[in-house]
Design a protein around this motif. Structure first.
Motif, PDB file in Angstrom:
ATOM      1  N   VAL A 542       0.851  -1.207   0.000  1.00  0.00           N
ATOM      2  CA  VAL A 542       0.000   0.000   0.000  1.00  0.00           C
ATOM      3  C   VAL A 542       0.881   1.250   0.000  1.00  0.00           C
ATOM      4  O   VAL A 542       0.633   2.203  -0.738  1.00  0.00           O
ATOM      5  N   GLN A 543       1.916   1.247   0.825  1.00  0.00           N
ATOM      6  CA  GLN A 543       2.814   2.405   0.884  1.00  0.00           C
ATOM      7  C   GLN A 543       3.492   2.668  -0.457  1.00  0.00           C
ATOM      8  O   GLN A 543       3.717   3.816  -0.839  1.00  0.00           O
ATOM      9  N   VAL A 547      -0.759  -1.682  -4.214  1.00  0.00           N
ATOM     10  CA  VAL A 547      -2.085  -2.146  -3.816  1.00  0.00           C
ATOM     11  C   VAL A 547      -2.788  -0.976  -3.135  1.00  0.00           C
ATOM     12  O   VAL A 547      -2.159  -0.236  -2.363  1.00  0.00           O
ATOM     13  N   SER A 548      -4.079  -0.799  -3.427  1.00  0.00           N
ATOM     14  CA  SER A 548      -4.830   0.275  -2.764  1.00  0.00           C
ATOM     15  C   SER A 548      -5.230  -0.149  -1.357  1.00  0.00           C
ATOM     16  O   SER A 548      -5.244  -1.347  -1.036  1.00  0.00           O
ATOM     17  N   GLN A 549      -5.567   0.801  -0.536  1.00  0.00           N
ATOM     18  CA  GLN A 549      -5.987   0.486   0.837  1.00  0.00           C
ATOM     19  C   GLN A 549      -7.267  -0.338   0.820  1.00  0.00           C
ATOM     20  O   GLN A 549      -7.443  -1.252   1.632  1.00  0.00           O
ATOM     21  N   ASP A 562      -4.765   5.175   8.626  1.00  0.00           N
ATOM     22  CA  ASP A 562      -3.681   6.145   8.410  1.00  0.00           C
ATOM     23  C   ASP A 562      -2.352   5.444   8.146  1.00  0.00           C
ATOM     24  O   ASP A 562      -1.298   5.855   8.633  1.00  0.00           O
ATOM     25  N   GLY A 563      -2.438   4.345   7.392  1.00  0.00           N
ATOM     26  CA  GLY A 563      -1.235   3.618   7.012  1.00  0.00           C
ATOM     27  C   GLY A 563      -0.728   2.642   8.054  1.00  0.00           C
ATOM     28  O   GLY A 563       0.236   1.914   7.810  1.00  0.00           O
TER      29      GLY A 563
END
Length: 665
Positions: A542-543, A547-549, A562-563
């Motif tokens: 994701v970072q 890949v999307s959240q 928030d990650g």
């Protein structure tokens, strides 16, 4: 003569170094971007009978390790010192596999005796024909794909055959580019000849002659040992290209892999008939043709990195290649887009072998992205430019050992990208984005590699774009062992505007200044259950934008705030998802497009179709297939099997000439 193992190992390294010296010479002196940047070329050394006993591993195409020049060598009456021969005709010996590939070979003599040949090919950006770059899905016969040169001496006793050169250059769009690349080939062959003489001086001619035979035997023994460690059995696999012609129906490749002791049989019965399009594969019925062996060699090398790559590797293989099919077409079938069908062929081989070694081999690599070519006018000089702006490829499949490589698939990773700066200097285009396509890799415990995408803008009017190999807009790369399928490819004109147009698998169009192209390859398949993927790897994906959240939650059961990983919420979600039937229990995940298609065209139905088409004359098969596909449609029905028989009977009654040609009454 017996050569000790130490001497043979030293000779092996010298032979490979000689082939690599040839490659470096060609790479440094070539004129076209496609050779000097993309590196679509080969070099090698063959026996007097044409078997390749050494090839480079650092530069150029890795497809042709098993290439055998025997057929074209024998088509030249005699050889003398200083001769160089060439051909690009796919139907003259079946060494060249489409018209843009120019193969050259030069005899090497010692004291008047023919010792070996130095060989190689380059892909010409253009060899004339109906479209710039000479390749398009729309072409239906070889005569439309540019000038063809049967095996001939381009240099006789060291003197250029100028008449042959003049004929070739008069038929291509960028003659100075073709001539520059051909001279680079000559330089490469001369380098190889010098290196062979150096080896003869070092080892002696008898050791060299015996050694090249031993090197082929050595590779053969290695390959047989690898196969002998695989379980005997039959492993069937099929895969599809989106279209068998422009706006056509899917084109099927089928393989029944039979492993027995230290041998393999590749039976391609069930593959579609040769088609009225350029994705036929010109094997000439040769059971160990180089294009058939690419996937096999990749698999064997993946199973043992110590494998010495030469034509000996292929000796343990046999093939069944039904005549008049896409895998063994009759002249004058077009073959220019065989790159696309060979990519699918490699995936076909991977799909068969992964069933025999599921814990050692990866999921399907990405494919379907095109090699982009531009034909336009340079605004600064008024000079016509025909150039490749780079291959749009995808990543490697996820494997038992880790994620697939990003943006560099196992079936075309030898194709290097052209730097943006070089493209913008040499071609009147502006590149807005060139990078990895988010969300394209198939989900898995080990994720599939992400695809490449490119946005570029035309700067001159009447800019012609050729998108060679565009595919996978319908059938995705497959995942294994619970891993997900990769993403679809796409090809858009003027995206995110009111003039947006989905180009699908279109491979030739004309655009003007200000028009923007957005193109992306499909992504690679994933390996293993996505719910077993380490949470921190999902967070890292994701970072990095892979890949999307939302996908992290939906596909992997990982919740990020928030990650930051919410461990307890993720544990609860994963436990819930594990209990749902929606998790794919099958060995393969083919993706929605293929799953839907095979509800209609089941293996049983396709076997019936194959039998019908095989009994018909070659020139009727494509027509019959399309009539049946049109009539059956895309809705699954229990009686489709009997409908196929009935519909074919109706075709026979409608066309008595077909019935007569099949000796039916």
């Amino acid at each position: 003569m017996t050569i000790d193992r130490v001497t043979l190992e030293i000779l092996k390294n010298h032979c490979r170094a000689a082939a690599e010296s040839m490659a470096y010479t060609l790479h440094r002196t070539a004129h076209s971007t496609f050779v000097k940047e993309t590196e679509d070329f080969t070099t090698g050394l063959t026996t007097p009978d044409g078997e390749t006993f050494a090839a480079p591993v650092e530069l150029g195409v890795t497809w042709f390790v098993g290439l055998n020049y025997k057929t074209v060598i024998e088509m030249v009456d005699e050889y003398e010192e200083g001769d160089i021969c060439m051909t690009n005709d796919p139907y003259s010996g079946h060494v060249a596999t489409h018209s843009p590939d120019m193969h050259c070979w030069k005899p090497v003599f010692h004291n008047g005796e023919l010792i070996c040949f130095v060989v190689g090919h380059i892909h010409n950006t253009d060899v004339g024909g109906a479209v710039p770059a000479s390749i398009s899905r729309t072409l239906s016969e070889i005569h439309q794909e540019g000038i063809r040169i049967p095996p001939a001496k381009v240099m006789k006793k060291g003197k250029i055959n100028q008449e042959l050169i003049d004929v070739m250059l008069a038929n291509v769009r960028m003659p100075e580019q073709n001539w520059g690349d051909l001279k680079a080939q000559f330089a490469s062959l001369n380098t190889g000849e010098r290196r062979v003489h150096e080896m003869i001086n070092k080892f002696g001619v008898d050791v060299f002659k015996a050694g090249i035979v031993d090197l082929l035997d050595y590779a053969e023994a290695q390959a047989r040992a690898i196969v002998n460690n695989l379980p005997d059995g039959e492993y069937f696999f099929a895969d599809y290209m989106d279209e068998d012609s422009e706006n056509g129906f899917p084109c099927r490749l089928a393989l029944n892999l039979i492993i027995k002791d230290d041998t393999i049989m590749l039976d391609f019965t069930g593959s579609d008939p040769q088609i009225e399009s350029s994705i036929n594969i010109p094997t000439g019925g040769q059971e160990r043709h180089a294009l058939l062996m690419v996937g096999v060699i990749y698999v064997l090398y993946a199973l043992d990195k110590k494998l010495f790559l030469n034509a000996g590797v292929c000796r343990m293989a046999q093939s069944i290649l039904p005549e008049g099919t896409v895998i063994n077409p009759h002249f004058p079938a077009a073959v220019g887009l065989r790159t696309l069908s060979v990519q699918r062929l490699m995936g076909l081989v991977f799909g068969a072998f992964v069933q025999a070694a599921p814990d050692r081999l990866p999921a399907c690599p990405a494919s379907g992205g095109p090699i982009m070519n531009v034909n336009t006018i340079d605004n600064r000089t008024g000079r016509r430019v025909v150039a490749s702006v780079g291959p749009i490829i995808g990543g490697a499949g996820g494997s038992p050992f880790g994620d697939g490589t990003e943006g560099s698939g196992a079936n075309s990773s030898f194709l290097k990208n052209t730097p943006v700066e070089i493209n913008e200097v040499e071609v009147p285009i502006k590149i807005h984005r060139y990078g990895l396509a988010s969300g394209s890799g198939g989900a898995g415990e080990h994720r599939g590699g992400t695809a490449i995408e490119m946005w570029f803008e035309a700067l001159a009017p009447n800019t012609k774009i050729t998108a060679r190999n565009m595919d996978r807009t319908r059938f995705t790369s497959w995942g294994v062992q619970g891993g997900g399928a990769g993403s679809l490819s796409y090809f858009l004109l003027n995206p995110n505007t009111d003039k947006e147009r989905d180009l699908g698998n279109l491979d030739f169009l004309t655009i003007g200044p200000g028009d923007i192209i957005h193109v992306a390859s499909g992504g690679a398949g994933g390996w293993g259950n996505p719910l077993k993927r380490h949470l921190k790897l999902v967070q890292q994906d994701v970072q990095r934008g892979f890949v999307s959240q939302d996908s992290a939650k939906k596909l992997y059961g990982v919740i990020l705030n928030d990650g930051v990983i919410d461990q307890s919420a993720s544990d609860i979600l994963r436990k819930k998802m594990c209990g749902e039937v929606s998790i794919n229990p099958n060995f393969f995940d083919y993706g929605k497009g293929r799953t839907k298609f095979e509800l209609v065209w089941t293996r049983k139905n396709y076997d019936l179709l194959t039998g019908i088409l095989a009994a018909a004359p070659v020139h009727w098969r494509f027509f019959i297939k399309h009539r049946l596909f049109n009539a059956i449609g895309d809705e699954a029905a229990e009686n489709n099997h009997s409908r196929i028989k009935t519909l074919f009977d109706e075709i026979l009654e409608e066309f008595p000439q077909l019935k007569e040609s099949m000796n039916l009454r």
